[in-house]
Scaffold this motif. Structure first.
Motif, PDB file in Angstrom:
ATOM      1  N   ALA B 210       0.863  -1.104   0.051  1.00 38.07           N
ATOM      2  CA  ALA B 210       0.012   0.057  -0.019  1.00 38.07           C
ATOM      3  C   ALA B 210       0.928   1.387  -0.114  1.00 38.07           C
ATOM      4  CB  ALA B 210      -0.835  -0.002   1.245  1.00 38.07           C
ATOM      5  N   VAL B 211       1.831   1.191   0.790  1.00 38.57           N
ATOM      6  CA  VAL B 211       2.911   2.321   0.881  1.00 38.57           C
ATOM      7  C   VAL B 211       3.467   2.560  -0.582  1.00 38.57           C
ATOM      8  CG1 VAL B 211       4.932   3.305   1.915  1.00 38.57           C
ATOM      9  CG2 VAL B 211       3.162   2.288   3.353  1.00 38.57           C
ATOM     10  N   TRP B 212       4.181   1.576  -1.101  1.00 38.50           N
ATOM     11  CA  TRP B 212       4.580   1.637  -2.458  1.00 38.50           C
ATOM     12  C   TRP B 212       3.570   2.234  -3.463  1.00 38.50           C
ATOM     13  CZ3 TRP B 212       6.686  -3.541  -5.462  1.00 38.50           C
ATOM     14  CH2 TRP B 212       7.110  -2.922  -6.488  1.00 38.50           C
ATOM     15  N   GLN B 214       1.150   3.987  -3.030  1.00 34.30           N
ATOM     16  CA  GLN B 214       0.812   5.422  -2.845  1.00 34.30           C
ATOM     17  C   GLN B 214       2.066   6.193  -3.347  1.00 34.30           C
ATOM     18  OE1 GLN B 214       2.128   7.771   0.193  1.00 34.30           O
ATOM     19  NE2 GLN B 214       0.391   9.224  -0.164  1.00 34.30           N
ATOM     20  N   ARG B 215       3.269   5.799  -3.148  1.00 36.03           N
ATOM     21  CA  ARG B 215       4.528   6.462  -3.677  1.00 36.03           C
ATOM     22  C   ARG B 215       4.310   6.539  -5.299  1.00 36.03           C
ATOM     23  NH1 ARG B 215       8.719   8.304  -0.922  1.00 36.03           N
ATOM     24  NH2 ARG B 215      10.189   7.849  -2.786  1.00 36.03           N
ATOM     25  N   VAL B 216       3.849   5.611  -5.959  1.00 35.20           N
ATOM     26  CA  VAL B 216       3.996   5.443  -7.356  1.00 35.20           C
ATOM     27  C   VAL B 216       2.574   6.015  -7.794  1.00 35.20           C
ATOM     28  CG1 VAL B 216       3.815   3.760  -9.339  1.00 35.20           C
ATOM     29  CG2 VAL B 216       5.151   3.355  -7.341  1.00 35.20           C
ATOM     30  N   TYR B 217       1.475   5.394  -7.450  1.00 31.17           N
ATOM     31  CA  TYR B 217       0.248   6.046  -7.913  1.00 31.17           C
ATOM     32  C   TYR B 217      -0.540   7.191  -7.377  1.00 31.17           C
ATOM     33  CZ  TYR B 217       1.135   1.731 -10.619  1.00 31.17           C
ATOM     34  OH  TYR B 217       1.676   0.717 -11.305  1.00 31.17           O
ATOM     35  N   GLY B 218      -0.147   7.438  -5.942  1.00 29.70           N
ATOM     36  CA  GLY B 218      -0.891   8.236  -5.314  1.00 29.70           C
ATOM     37  C   GLY B 218      -1.857   7.701  -4.295  1.00 29.70           C
ATOM     38  N   ASP B 219      -2.204   6.540  -4.636  1.00 33.88           N
ATOM     39  CA  ASP B 219      -3.440   5.972  -3.962  1.00 33.88           C
ATOM     40  C   ASP B 219      -2.779   4.686  -2.983  1.00 33.88           C
ATOM     41  OD1 ASP B 219      -5.624   7.541  -4.712  1.00 33.88           O
ATOM     42  OD2 ASP B 219      -5.567   6.508  -6.402  1.00 33.88           O
ATOM     43  N   PHE B 220      -3.192   4.694  -1.754  1.00 33.30           N
ATOM     44  CA  PHE B 220      -2.850   3.253  -1.017  1.00 33.30           C
ATOM     45  C   PHE B 220      -3.714   2.097  -1.724  1.00 33.30           C
ATOM     46  CE2 PHE B 220      -2.249   6.617   2.305  1.00 33.30           C
ATOM     47  CZ  PHE B 220      -0.691   6.210   2.714  1.00 33.30           C
ATOM     48  N   TRP B 221      -4.720   2.403  -1.985  1.00 33.49           N
ATOM     49  CA  TRP B 221      -5.560   1.369  -2.588  1.00 33.49           C
ATOM     50  C   TRP B 221      -6.052   1.627  -3.950  1.00 33.49           C
ATOM     51  CZ3 TRP B 221      -5.329  -3.134  -0.134  1.00 33.49           C
ATOM     52  CH2 TRP B 221      -6.263  -4.000  -0.252  1.00 33.49           C
ATOM     53  N   SER B 222      -6.047   0.697  -4.721  1.00 34.05           N
ATOM     54  CA  SER B 222      -6.659   1.043  -6.136  1.00 34.05           C
ATOM     55  C   SER B 222      -7.722   0.202  -6.480  1.00 34.05           C
ATOM     56  CB  SER B 222      -5.558   0.712  -7.154  1.00 34.05           C
ATOM     57  OG  SER B 222      -4.422   1.400  -6.937  1.00 34.05           O
ATOM     58  N   TRP B 223      -8.191  -0.682  -5.507  1.00 31.39           N
ATOM     59  CA  TRP B 223      -9.532  -1.453  -5.804  1.00 31.39           C
ATOM     60  C   TRP B 223      -9.329  -2.709  -6.824  1.00 31.39           C
ATOM     61  CZ3 TRP B 223     -12.426  -0.407  -1.895  1.00 31.39           C
ATOM     62  CH2 TRP B 223     -12.433   0.865  -1.214  1.00 31.39           C
ATOM     63  N   ASP B 224      -7.768  -3.028  -7.142  1.00 30.69           N
ATOM     64  CA  ASP B 224      -7.460  -3.881  -8.108  1.00 30.69           C
ATOM     65  C   ASP B 224      -7.773  -5.220  -7.596  1.00 30.69           C
ATOM     66  OD1 ASP B 224      -5.437  -4.611 -10.082  1.00 30.69           O
ATOM     67  OD2 ASP B 224      -4.687  -5.448  -8.493  1.00 30.69           O
TER      68      ASP B 224
END
Lengths: 515, 295
Positions: B210-212, B214-224
């Motif tokens: 989740a932290v990663w 957030q660093r890449v996409y801006g979201d902790f969670w993408s519902w993927d």
């Protein structure tokens, strides 16, 4: 109290089971219309009934921490629950919905997230989100979908600062030294499904020959030379002959003696050469200003002085355009091309250059240089340019040469500066794993298309992020210390969290290990 | 078996022969270790125990060799492709077995060797988990990449071992699950200790991911889908701890059932693209996922 605790405990079990089932369901929702699985999952999990479920979860975590002595008096078990609560609460604070509710009450609005669309010429402070229509068309970009800007994006608010894009580029992995994975292809009628013809050869070790013989008059392409590693730091002219090649700088005044005694002198460098016609209708060339969205066509104009002091004008272009416009062939021996260092390939070996000999019927052979440009799309060269004659290609549609390679981006870089009026607030060289935190937002570079000089910077509000981070830390400390503590004792007295709901002060006993 | 090995070796050729030879060697040694440790569990002779552990250790060395070779060949820590993930998980079984036996007093070495065989098999023989190394795209070039995946792999093997113990509990039932083998804890306690070993690691893997993100996409969670299934796995194992708190050790079969359900979700997370291909094929539906690079 005991009775209420029993109800809360059963509710917890039911809640955990429900959330597990809903997670599995969310992972397997089939794509529906414009919504893919993830977007449907998000809609399901942030729908009004689920917001209720989240509030119940927060409530149960709070009750758990307060009402159970077994949780309250054990710091680590308390930490597990407090951490989970903080993570959940932080996520709720950071959500789109929470921002919507806050924005209804405050001015100016603080959008939760969106994109800032930047080009080097146009700084921006506006946050956009793709419209439903754009999402439905798969975000192929305006060029692919034919949509106008207004149809593609909705403005959702502004940043407290303006974002300036200084530079943006992609770094690629160097191509493999053995050229494995490289393909040269000849295509006829590429746009016509019925009549399309295709022949492809790997560009490895040997020099392949390709023949499109499904046409009335077959086209043949023979690879005559391959340069696989040319390092450039300035525009350079490559003069290749059968024995190899000579490189010399494409700088005005530079001279290069040739083997037959003549001399080549650079007289002009064009950043972006364009053909035109003068008053008499003669074709002229001129240096034209860059056009946004179109690549520049650099060129170098040279004078060939032979031993009899005869002058001949020669123009060299980048690979693929070499035989286009005028008569660039010096003589049978030399074929000059202009090579320019590509920013996209900083720190990587440049891509191979291929010299081809093309022939069709009684035309040719014509020699041309050919090189793939940066980007994941294969480079395509329309053969009409290479043949310089209409006759050669009319019955083959617009035959094309394609060069394909598996070119992998290694890094995207965007150098941005944040300004508040004239004052610089922050500046950073953004990379995919290295965002910028400033002005209550985080700025992310997700990806880049280096064929279009535009960067869509993802911005995300910072609200709640620190709560989430704190929660994660507390949760992990609680779990590792709480669950691993006592686990490593070899014999007796390891600690399960508790053994029964009946004792509020569970004993730390575990059955003795029987030797 | 030998014929298949010979065919594979001659067919692969090239620079990967060493890689595959080490992998097949590791697989074969794990099979032998399983056979000998199983015999040991039945016969209980010191010499057989010694040979079994020696084989297991040698198998580990072969798997480690294969992993290191792969890392050098690919130019990065080998945890990117499914081939690499299975290889590393197979390699982890021996150290896990030793840690469990010496530190947690949890047995089951023979089944650990069998689990290693099951984990190495897809790397060795399943064509779609291609052994061809890949370059890292920009999103994967993060200092969190290795901690995220490695933590998950350790958690997965620990929880897989817990699930093996839980199957034992399911089979034996409440009465016999509390029987303890020589010098070791009983099966129910073994299951619980392995859960306690694996769950913090599983959580750490989830948090690091989740932290990663957030660093890449801006979201902790993408519902993927992969994220949703990893959450389902986490929730199911969290349910285990709450159920054990509520039920105590009186209903070991219910607890074991939850652990097995967790294992099923864990496998679905790991093999998501395969599960989705199967579902698409069965029901003619389509999905999208960010985690496709792990393929």
């Amino acid at each position: 109290m005991t009775y209420l605790r029993k109800i809360a405990m059963h509710l917890t079990i039911v809640l955990l089971t429900t959330l597990t089932v809903l997670s599995v369901l969310a992972a397997f929702l089939p794509a529906e219309g414009a919504l893919d699985t993830a977007e449907r999952a998000q809609r399901l999990w942030t729908s009004p009934p689920m917001i209720g479920v989240w509030c119940v979860t927060l409530g149960l975590l709070t009750v758990g921490m307060l009402a159970w002595p077994g949780v309250r008096r054990r710091p680590m078990v308390l930490a597990m629950h407090l951490g989970t609560l903080l993570v959940l609460a932080g996520m709720m604070l950071n959500s789109d919905k929470a921002h919507d509710w806050w924005n209804a009450a405050r001015d100016p609005d603080k959008p939760a997230n969106g994109y800032v669309l930047l080009t080097p010429e146009h700084p921006s402070d506006e946050i956009f989100r793709p419209t439903a229509q754009a999402a439905a068309s798969g975000m192929g970009g305006m060029a692919n979908t034919g949509m106008t800007f207004e149809e593609m994006y909705d403005s959702v608010g502004t940043l407290p600062v303006s974002v300036h894009l200084r530079d943006a580029y992609t770094k690629y992995y160097p191509p493999k030294p053995d050229r494995s994975g490289w393909m040269v292809s000849l295509v006829a009628h590429p746009a016509d499904r019925e009549n399309a013809a295709f022949v492809s050869e790997p560009l490895q070790r040997e020099t392949p020959q390709l023949t499109l013989d499904s046409l009335d008059t077959p086209i043949t392409a023979r690879v005559t030379q391959v340069y696989s590693s040319l390092w450039l730091d300035a525009p350079t002219v490559l003069l290749a002959d059968d024995e190899g090649g000579t490189l010399f700088p494409a700088k005005v005044g530079a001279e290069q003696p040739l083997k037959d005694g003549s001399t080549l002198r650079v007289v002009k460098y064009y950043q972006n050469i364009r053909p035109g016609r003068d008053a008499d209708g003669e074709i002229t060339i001129q240096d034209a200003p860059s056009v946004a969205g179109q690549p520049n066509v650099p060129a170098v104009e040279m004078l060939l002085l032979d031993e009899h002091e005869h002058e001949r004008r020669v123009v060299a272009f980048r690979p693929g355009l070499t035989t286009h416009m005028g008569r660039p062939l010096l003589n049978d021996r030399y074929l000059p091309v202009l090579l320019t260092p590509s920013k996209a390939r900083t720190n990587t070996a440049p891509s191979p250059m291929v010299q081809l000999e093309l022939s069709r019927g009684d035309i040719g052979p014509v020699r041309g240089w050919f090189s793939p440009s940066a980007g994941e799309q294969p480079d395509r060269v329309r053969l009409q340019f290479l043949f310089d004659s209409e006759k050669a290609w009319t019955d083959a549609g617009e035959p094309m040469l394609m060069m394909q390679w598996q070119q992998m981006p290694q890094e995207y870089v965007a150098e941005i500066v944040l300004r508040d009026g004239e004052q610089t607030v922050a500046s950073k060289s953004l990379r995919v794993n290295d965002p910028l935190h400033a002005a209550g937002y985080t700025f992310y570079l997700n990806s880049m298309d280096d064929r279009v000089p535009q960067v869509n910077l993802h911005v995300q509000s910072d609200t709640g992020i620190s709560v989430i981070h704190a929660g994660m830390g507390v949760l992990l400390v609680g779990l590792f210390v709480g669950l691993w503590g006592g686990l490593w004792k070899r014999r007796a007295a390891a600690v399960p969290p508790s053994t029964s709901e009946r004792d509020d002060e569970p004993t730390d006993a575990e059955p003795e290990v029987r030797e | 078996m030998i014929a298949v090995l010979q065919w594979k070796l001659s067919w692969d050729g090239g620079p990967d022969t060493m890689q595959m030879a080490l992998l097949y060697g590791a697989l074969l040694l794990h099979v032998l270790a399983f056979a000998v440790l199983l015999a040991d569990a039945l016969l209980r002779r010191a010499l057989i125990t010694w040979i079994g552990w020696l084989l297991f250790a040698t198998a580990f060395l072969a798997a480690t060799g294969s992993t290191v070779y792969r890392g050098v060949h690919a130019g990065h820590f080998p945890l990117q492709t499914m081939f690499e993930v299975f290889l590393v998980m197979g390699m982890l079984m021996f150290p896990l077995s030793v840690v469990c036996r010496k530190g947690l007093r949890v047995g089951g070495a023979a089944l650990d060797a069998l689990l290693a065989v099951l984990l190495l098999f897809p790397a060795a023989f399943v064509e779609r988990f291609s052994p061809e190394p890949k370059l890292l795209p920009p999103a994967l070039q993060s200092p969190l990449f290795i901690p995220h995946v490695a933590t998950y792999m350790i958690a997965y093997v620990a929880l897989a071992k817990a699930a093996v113990a839980s199957v034992t509990v399911l089979i034996l039932g409440a009465d016999r699950a509390s029987d303890a083998p020589r010098g070791l804890v009983d099966h129910e306690t073994a299951m619980d200790r392995l859960m306690r070993l694996g769950f913090p690691l599983l959580t750490a893997g989830l948090v690091l991911g989740a932290v990663w993100a957030q660093r890449v996409y801006g979201d902790f969670w993408s519902w993927d889908p992969k994220e949703m299934l990893s959450l389902a796995t986490w929730l199911a194992f969290a349910l285990y701890f709450h159920a054990r708190y509520t039920l105590g050790q009186r209903r070991p079969r219910i607890l074991a059932g939850i652990v097995v359900a967790g294992l099923v979700l864990m496998l679905a997370t790991l093999l998501l693209s395969q599960v989705r291909d199967l579902l698409s094929w069965l029901f003619d539906i389509t999905f999208e996922s960010y985690h496709t690079y792990s393929g």
